[in-house]
Design a protein around this motif. Structure first.
Motif, mmCIF file in Angstrom:
data_model
loop_
_atom_site.group_PDB
_atom_site.id
_atom_site.type_symbol
_atom_site.label_atom_id
_atom_site.label_comp_id
_atom_site.label_asym_id
_atom_site.label_seq_id
_atom_site.Cartn_x
_atom_site.Cartn_y
_atom_site.Cartn_z
ATOM 1 N N MET A 171 19.218 58.906 73.018
ATOM 2 C CA MET A 171 19.310 57.899 71.971
ATOM 3 C C MET A 171 20.620 57.136 72.058
ATOM 4 O O MET A 171 20.961 56.378 71.166
ATOM 5 C CB MET A 171 19.196 58.577 70.600
ATOM 6 C CG MET A 171 17.787 59.005 70.236
ATOM 7 S SD MET A 171 16.730 57.600 69.913
ATOM 8 C CE MET A 171 17.459 56.981 68.409
ATOM 9 N N ILE A 172 21.367 57.359 73.142
ATOM 10 C CA ILE A 172 22.665 56.701 73.263
ATOM 11 C C ILE A 172 22.473 55.290 73.768
ATOM 12 O O ILE A 172 21.877 55.074 74.820
ATOM 13 C CB ILE A 172 23.593 57.484 74.205
ATOM 14 C CG1 ILE A 172 23.892 58.861 73.614
ATOM 15 C CG2 ILE A 172 24.878 56.729 74.461
ATOM 16 C CD1 ILE A 172 24.772 59.718 74.478
ATOM 17 N N GLY A 173 22.961 54.314 73.010
ATOM 18 C CA GLY A 173 22.842 52.927 73.426
ATOM 19 C C GLY A 173 23.888 52.072 72.750
ATOM 20 O O GLY A 173 24.588 52.505 71.832
ATOM 21 N N GLY A 174 23.980 50.842 73.224
ATOM 22 C CA GLY A 174 24.982 49.933 72.696
ATOM 23 C C GLY A 174 24.404 48.766 71.924
ATOM 24 O O GLY A 174 25.119 47.807 71.642
ATOM 25 N N ASP A 175 23.123 48.816 71.581
ATOM 26 C CA ASP A 175 22.504 47.769 70.778
ATOM 27 C C ASP A 175 22.465 48.189 69.319
ATOM 28 O O ASP A 175 22.452 49.386 69.004
ATOM 29 C CB ASP A 175 21.091 47.474 71.271
ATOM 30 C CG ASP A 175 21.089 46.739 72.601
ATOM 31 O OD1 ASP A 175 22.185 46.503 73.139
ATOM 32 O OD2 ASP A 175 20.002 46.414 73.105
ATOM 33 N N LEU A 176 22.404 47.211 68.432
ATOM 34 C CA LEU A 176 22.431 47.512 67.003
ATOM 35 C C LEU A 176 21.676 46.451 66.226
ATOM 36 O O LEU A 176 21.527 45.315 66.676
ATOM 37 C CB LEU A 176 23.878 47.594 66.512
ATOM 38 C CG LEU A 176 24.732 46.332 66.708
ATOM 39 C CD1 LEU A 176 24.770 45.475 65.431
ATOM 40 C CD2 LEU A 176 26.158 46.711 67.115
ATOM 41 N N PHE A 177 21.188 46.843 65.070
ATOM 42 C CA PHE A 177 20.603 45.885 64.130
ATOM 43 C C PHE A 177 20.592 46.511 62.744
ATOM 44 O O PHE A 177 20.601 47.730 62.590
ATOM 45 C CB PHE A 177 19.181 45.458 64.537
ATOM 46 C CG PHE A 177 18.190 46.585 64.635
ATOM 47 C CD1 PHE A 177 17.594 47.128 63.513
ATOM 48 C CD2 PHE A 177 17.851 47.105 65.870
ATOM 49 C CE1 PHE A 177 16.685 48.167 63.609
ATOM 50 C CE2 PHE A 177 16.943 48.142 65.985
ATOM 51 C CZ PHE A 177 16.355 48.672 64.845
ATOM 52 N N ASP A 178 20.572 45.654 61.738
ATOM 53 C CA ASP A 178 20.493 46.113 60.354
ATOM 54 C C ASP A 178 20.181 44.913 59.479
ATOM 55 O O ASP A 178 20.396 43.754 59.872
ATOM 56 C CB ASP A 178 21.811 46.763 59.914
ATOM 57 C CG ASP A 178 21.635 47.602 58.652
ATOM 58 O OD1 ASP A 178 20.468 47.854 58.273
ATOM 59 O OD2 ASP A 178 22.639 48.003 58.041
ATOM 60 N N ILE A 179 19.667 45.164 58.292
ATOM 61 C CA ILE A 179 19.390 44.113 57.319
ATOM 62 C C ILE A 179 19.655 44.671 55.930
ATOM 63 O O ILE A 179 19.354 45.829 55.647
ATOM 64 C CB ILE A 179 17.938 43.591 57.443
ATOM 65 C CG1 ILE A 179 17.705 42.444 56.459
ATOM 66 C CG2 ILE A 179 16.929 44.709 57.267
ATOM 67 C CD1 ILE A 179 16.405 41.705 56.689
ATOM 68 N N ARG A 180 20.243 43.826 55.073
ATOM 69 C CA ARG A 180 20.613 44.229 53.718
ATOM 70 C C ARG A 180 20.198 43.150 52.727
ATOM 71 O O ARG A 180 20.287 41.944 53.021
ATOM 72 C CB ARG A 180 22.119 44.441 53.629
ATOM 73 C CG ARG A 180 22.650 45.522 54.543
ATOM 74 C CD ARG A 180 22.415 46.896 53.955
ATOM 75 N NE ARG A 180 22.265 47.915 54.974
ATOM 76 C CZ ARG A 180 22.280 49.207 54.742
ATOM 77 N NH1 ARG A 180 22.430 49.623 53.496
ATOM 78 N NH2 ARG A 180 22.104 50.081 55.701
ATOM 79 N N ALA A 181 19.747 43.591 51.576
ATOM 80 C CA ALA A 181 19.432 42.676 50.489
ATOM 81 C C ALA A 181 20.661 42.550 49.593
ATOM 82 O O ALA A 181 21.128 43.531 49.023
ATOM 83 C CB ALA A 181 18.234 43.186 49.690
ATOM 84 N N THR A 182 21.200 41.332 49.467
ATOM 85 C CA THR A 182 22.410 41.088 48.683
ATOM 86 C C THR A 182 22.144 40.004 47.655
ATOM 87 O O THR A 182 21.077 39.373 47.638
ATOM 88 C CB THR A 182 23.565 40.659 49.599
ATOM 89 O OG1 THR A 182 23.342 39.319 50.062
ATOM 90 C CG2 THR A 182 23.678 41.589 50.807
#
Length: 381
Positions: A171-182
């Motif tokens: 599961m080691i990787g250098g990509d990322l993503f996320d989303i937040r409701a603000t």
């Protein structure tokens, strides 16, 4: 509209880490094939050629695939079988007197010694496998903490995510993503860290932590990017690493204005699927996060209409740079057009599930991490 949350590739990768992968079939059958080869050679060789001495290696051959108890059993079988071949006239053409010949006794003792070493080797292999599973589970827990599974709904949008590390079984990787409701709308990030391994994981943790804090603070999307730029500068100074950077795309969805704002930090342009058409949302790119001090101007936000039924796809370069056997890159836009042009309005999960099956059909092996995030305005807003 579907109510079941999408099953992310993070969850799929978790399933692959529950145990050590089984050895290949040919390796599991190697001890049997080894014995069969000796039985085939023995009748056609002269009596003075004791081919059965080759059985001494059988316990070590078995130690590659079975446990210590199995290797011990194979050792006992091998010693008995050597005796059969040594002193059975009907099988090997030798008289019973050969059974206790000093050469054959030496073979029995050598087999027992090799069997003891093979048993120890199998036990050591089993311990290493347990350690591997433990390390993989710890890595998975770490990455699941960083790349948290996306809910089906975040604020005013539907979401789905895809994550495939280049190193299979990890599961080691250098990509990322996320989303937040603000309060300012739904804010999302997708990025690709320079480098590999645990250092990349550290940077992923730092960027995601910075985004999850900055996304809720007052200010527009440009100020979120500025805070991330400052955090990257501190990270580079702590390591130290003058070439630490992250290509990233940040977006902000305004449900009242039906508009999405994009700031691109040297990343792949987002793809919009709207009314059967697939287009890229072009705009002036900026330097990657971490290199902002080299630019004279601040990143320029670009606004686009984002209506119900539209799907916005963010991805990393591991997706478009995946190659087939001929070396051709994955034709993302063409594949999306073939699948969704003229088709019913898709949801984010439809796009992600398509990529999750179509990408492996194009590229049998990945040479870079792949991450993708798809969002769509919620129809109930």
């Amino acid at each position: 509209m579907r109510s079941q949350a999408p099953r992310s590739v993070v969850a799929e990768a978790r399933d692959t880490l529950q145990g050590v992968p089984a050895p290949p079939v040919w390796l599991r059958w190697l001890p049997v094939l080894y014995v069969a080869a000796i039985l085939a050679i023995e009748p056609v060789t002269p009596v003075q050629w004791p081919v059965s001495f080759l059985l001494i290696a059988l316990p070590v051959v078995a130690a590659f695939t079975i446990g210590p108890a199995g290797v011990a059993a194979v050792t006992l079988f091998t010693v008995a079988f050597e005796g059969v071949l040594a002193g059975t006239p009907c099988c090997a053409g030798r008289s019973v007197g050969y059974l206790w010949d000093r050469h054959y006794v030496a073979s029995y003792l050598s087999t027992a010694l090799v069997g003891a070493l093979g048993t120890a080797l199998a036990a050591h292999r089993k311990r290493q496998e347990k350690q591997l599973v433990h390390a993989a589970s710890a890595t998975e827990a770490l990455m699941r903490t960083l790349l948290r599974p996306l809910p089906h709904e975040v604020g005013h949008v539907l979401t789905a995510g895809l994550y495939r590390p280049a190193e299979a079984g990890t599961m080691i990787g250098g990509d990322l993503f996320d989303i937040r409701a603000t309060r300012s709308g739904e804010r999302a990030i997708i990025g690709d860290v320079r480098g590999k391994g645990l250092q990349a994981v550290r940077t992923v943790a730092d960027v995601l932590g910075g985004f999850r804090q900055a996304a809720y603070e007052p200010g527009d999307l440009g100020q979120v990017c500025a805070r991330l730029e400052s955090r990257m500068a501190r990270e580079a100074a702590e390591i130290p690493d003058d070439e630490l950077f992250v290509t990233a795309a940040l977006i902000e969805y305004d449900p009242l204005a039906h508009r999405v704002t994009v700031i691109n930090h040297g990343h792949i342009e987002p793809v919009l699927i709207s009314r059967g058409e697939v287009t890229t949302l072009s705009g002036p790119p900026s330097l990657p996060l971490g290199l902002g001090s080299l630019a004279d101007e601040s990143p320029v936000p670009v606004h686009h209409r984002f209506l119900r039924g539209d799907v916005l796809l963010l991805c990393t370069d591991g997706l478009i740079e995946a190659r087939d056997v001929t070396g051709a890159f994955y034709p993302l836009l063409d594949r999306l057009r073939d699948r969704f042009a003229g088709a019913p309005t898709p949801e984010p999960i439809d796009v992600i599930e398509f990529l999750n099956t179509d990408l492996p059909a194009h590229a049998r092996a990945l040479h870079d991490d792949v991450a993708a995030l798809a969002i769509s305005p919620h129809e109930r807003q």
